[in-house]
Design an enzyme around this catalytic site. Structure first.
Site, PDB file in Angstrom:
ATOM      1  N   GLY A  51      -8.275  26.014 113.728  1.00  0.00           N
ATOM      2  CA  GLY A  51      -8.541  25.649 112.337  1.00  0.00           C
ATOM      3  C   GLY A  51      -9.805  26.225 111.741  1.00  0.00           C
ATOM      4  O   GLY A  51      -9.853  26.510 110.544  1.00  0.00           O
ATOM      5  N   ASP A 106     -13.847  23.047 111.761  1.00  0.00           N
ATOM      6  CA  ASP A 106     -13.188  22.873 110.467  1.00  0.00           C
ATOM      7  C   ASP A 106     -13.347  21.447 109.957  1.00  0.00           C
ATOM      8  O   ASP A 106     -13.658  21.227 108.793  1.00  0.00           O
ATOM      9  CB  ASP A 106     -11.703  23.257 110.550  1.00  0.00           C
ATOM     10  N   ASP A 109     -13.095  14.588 112.740  1.00  0.00           N
ATOM     11  CA  ASP A 109     -12.301  13.405 112.423  1.00  0.00           C
ATOM     12  C   ASP A 109     -12.789  12.264 113.323  1.00  0.00           C
ATOM     13  O   ASP A 109     -13.713  11.551 112.974  1.00  0.00           O
ATOM     14  CB  ASP A 109     -10.824  13.739 112.623  1.00  0.00           C
ATOM     15  N   PHE A 158      -5.290  12.657 105.335  1.00  0.00           N
ATOM     16  CA  PHE A 158      -4.933  13.950 105.916  1.00  0.00           C
ATOM     17  C   PHE A 158      -5.035  15.061 104.872  1.00  0.00           C
ATOM     18  O   PHE A 158      -4.581  14.909 103.737  1.00  0.00           O
ATOM     19  CB  PHE A 158      -3.510  13.891 106.482  1.00  0.00           C
ATOM     20  N   VAL A 159      -5.646  16.187 105.253  1.00  0.00           N
ATOM     21  CA  VAL A 159      -5.809  17.317 104.334  1.00  0.00           C
ATOM     22  C   VAL A 159      -5.325  18.614 104.971  1.00  0.00           C
ATOM     23  O   VAL A 159      -5.253  18.730 106.208  1.00  0.00           O
ATOM     24  CB  VAL A 159      -7.290  17.490 103.905  1.00  0.00           C
ATOM     25  N   ASP A 165      -4.175  22.827 108.991  1.00  0.00           N
ATOM     26  CA  ASP A 165      -2.720  22.898 108.879  1.00  0.00           C
ATOM     27  C   ASP A 165      -2.043  21.547 108.973  1.00  0.00           C
ATOM     28  O   ASP A 165      -2.600  20.584 109.502  1.00  0.00           O
ATOM     29  CB  ASP A 165      -2.165  23.777 109.999  1.00  0.00           C
ATOM     30  N   ARG A 171      -2.561  26.657 106.327  1.00  0.00           N
ATOM     31  CA  ARG A 171      -3.870  27.219 106.684  1.00  0.00           C
ATOM     32  C   ARG A 171      -4.349  28.260 105.675  1.00  0.00           C
ATOM     33  O   ARG A 171      -5.547  28.442 105.501  1.00  0.00           O
ATOM     34  CB  ARG A 171      -3.801  27.905 108.061  1.00  0.00           C
TER      35      ARG A 171
HETATM   36  P1  IMP Z   1     -11.338  15.144 116.107  1.00  0.00           P
HETATM   37  O1  IMP Z   1     -10.536  13.893 115.964  1.00  0.00           O
HETATM   38  O2  IMP Z   1     -12.676  15.037 115.409  1.00  0.00           O
HETATM   39  O3  IMP Z   1     -11.449  15.587 117.530  1.00  0.00           O
HETATM   40  O4  IMP Z   1     -10.517  16.274 115.338  1.00  0.00           O
HETATM   41  C1  IMP Z   1      -9.562  16.970 116.056  1.00  0.00           C
HETATM   42  C2  IMP Z   1      -8.885  18.034 115.262  1.00  0.00           C
HETATM   43  O5  IMP Z   1      -7.852  17.391 114.535  1.00  0.00           O
HETATM   44  C3  IMP Z   1      -9.667  18.789 114.219  1.00  0.00           C
HETATM   45  O6  IMP Z   1     -10.450  19.841 114.719  1.00  0.00           O
HETATM   46  C4  IMP Z   1      -8.527  19.318 113.385  1.00  0.00           C
HETATM   47  O7  IMP Z   1      -8.002  20.490 113.969  1.00  0.00           O
HETATM   48  C5  IMP Z   1      -7.530  18.178 113.451  1.00  0.00           C
HETATM   49  N1  IMP Z   1      -7.579  17.346 112.227  1.00  0.00           N
HETATM   50  C6  IMP Z   1      -8.248  16.195 112.030  1.00  0.00           C
HETATM   51  N2  IMP Z   1      -8.061  15.711 110.783  1.00  0.00           N
HETATM   52  C7  IMP Z   1      -7.250  16.624 110.173  1.00  0.00           C
HETATM   53  C8  IMP Z   1      -6.685  16.726 108.843  1.00  0.00           C
HETATM   54  O8  IMP Z   1      -6.889  15.889 107.939  1.00  0.00           O
HETATM   55  N3  IMP Z   1      -5.899  17.803 108.611  1.00  0.00           N
HETATM   56  C9  IMP Z   1      -5.632  18.763 109.540  1.00  0.00           C
HETATM   57  N4  IMP Z   1      -6.132  18.707 110.792  1.00  0.00           N
HETATM   58  C10 IMP Z   1      -6.945  17.654 111.098  1.00  0.00           C
HETATM   59 MG    MG Z   2     -10.200  22.014 114.856  1.00  0.00          MG
END
Ligand code: IMP
Ligand code: MG
Length: 180
Positions: A51, A106, A109, A158-159, A165, A171
């Site tokens: 991403g 990117d 979350d 979600f975005v 993506d 993307r």
């Molecule tokens: P984490 O939960 O911070 O480990 O995020 C894990 C990964 O989930 C991120 O790097 C993104 O690739 C994906 N992700 C989290 N939130 C979103 C969203 O809103 N849209 C798309 N991908 C997301």
């Molecule tokens: Mg990512």
């Protein structure tokens, strides 16, 4: 398609959240900020695939001074441990010892991805580690991770777009779109 006020990806519709112009303006500011912080040094940007490659590409060029870039892929496995997930790092061939690292994400979350990756990087004895994320969902952070620079704080929805993506699509959208 991107000029309309609603786009359809698979079974979901998305509405505009951050315009291409606002994205580009913010990335220029982040790049200049980093250039000031690393004046006289040659940082190594590390982009987490997939991403972050779009953001990293723009940020890297918005950085005025000398710098290098590398890419890393984190593979997740659903394990039997209570943590639920085991990750491995692929593709980071550079020698990180003594380097100033700028980790480019990117979106943060839950923070799980960055938390794991920072732990890995610390074992490589870099001179310093800074983290930059284009988006952050503050309400969702369950793994506390230090983030030095944030493009935009957004709500927990979600975005897609600008590298992010939904099931592989979206993307290449130049702005950020939010689930309607
Ligand atoms: P984490 O939960 O911070 O480990 O995020 C894990 C990964 O989930 C991120 O790097 C993104 O690739 C994906 N992700 C989290 N939130 C979103 C969203 O809103 N849209 C798309 N991908 C997301
Ligand atoms: Mg990512």
């Amino acid at each position: 398609m991107q000029d309309t006020h609603r786009i359809q990806i698979h079974d979901h519709s998305f509405v505009p959240l951050i315009s291409e112009a606002d994205v580009q303006a913010r990335v220029r500011v982040l790049g200049q900020d980093l250039a000031e912080r690393y004046e006289g040094q040659t940082p190594l940007f590390i982009s987490i695939l997939s991403g972050a490659f779009v953001f990293a590409s723009d940020l890297f060029r918005a950085f005025g001074g000398p710098c290098e870039i590398g890419f890393v892929k984190l593979a997740s496995y659903t394990g039997t441990r209570s943590s639920g997930e085991v990750q491995t790092v692929m593709g980071l061939d550079e020698d990180l010892r003594g380097r100033h690292l700028v980790v480019v994400e990117d979106i943060v979350d839950t923070g799980r991805t960055l938390h794991f990756f920072l732990e890995h990087l610390r074992t490589q004895q870099p001179a310093s580690i800074a983290t930059v994320t284009f988006l952050r969902k503050p309400e969702a952070a369950t793994f506390p991770v230090p983030v030095d620079l944030v493009g935009f704080d957004i709500e927990d929805k979600f975005v897609v777009g600008y590298g992010l993506d939904y099931d592989g699509l979206g993307r290449n959208l130049t702005g950020i779109w939010q689930l309607a």
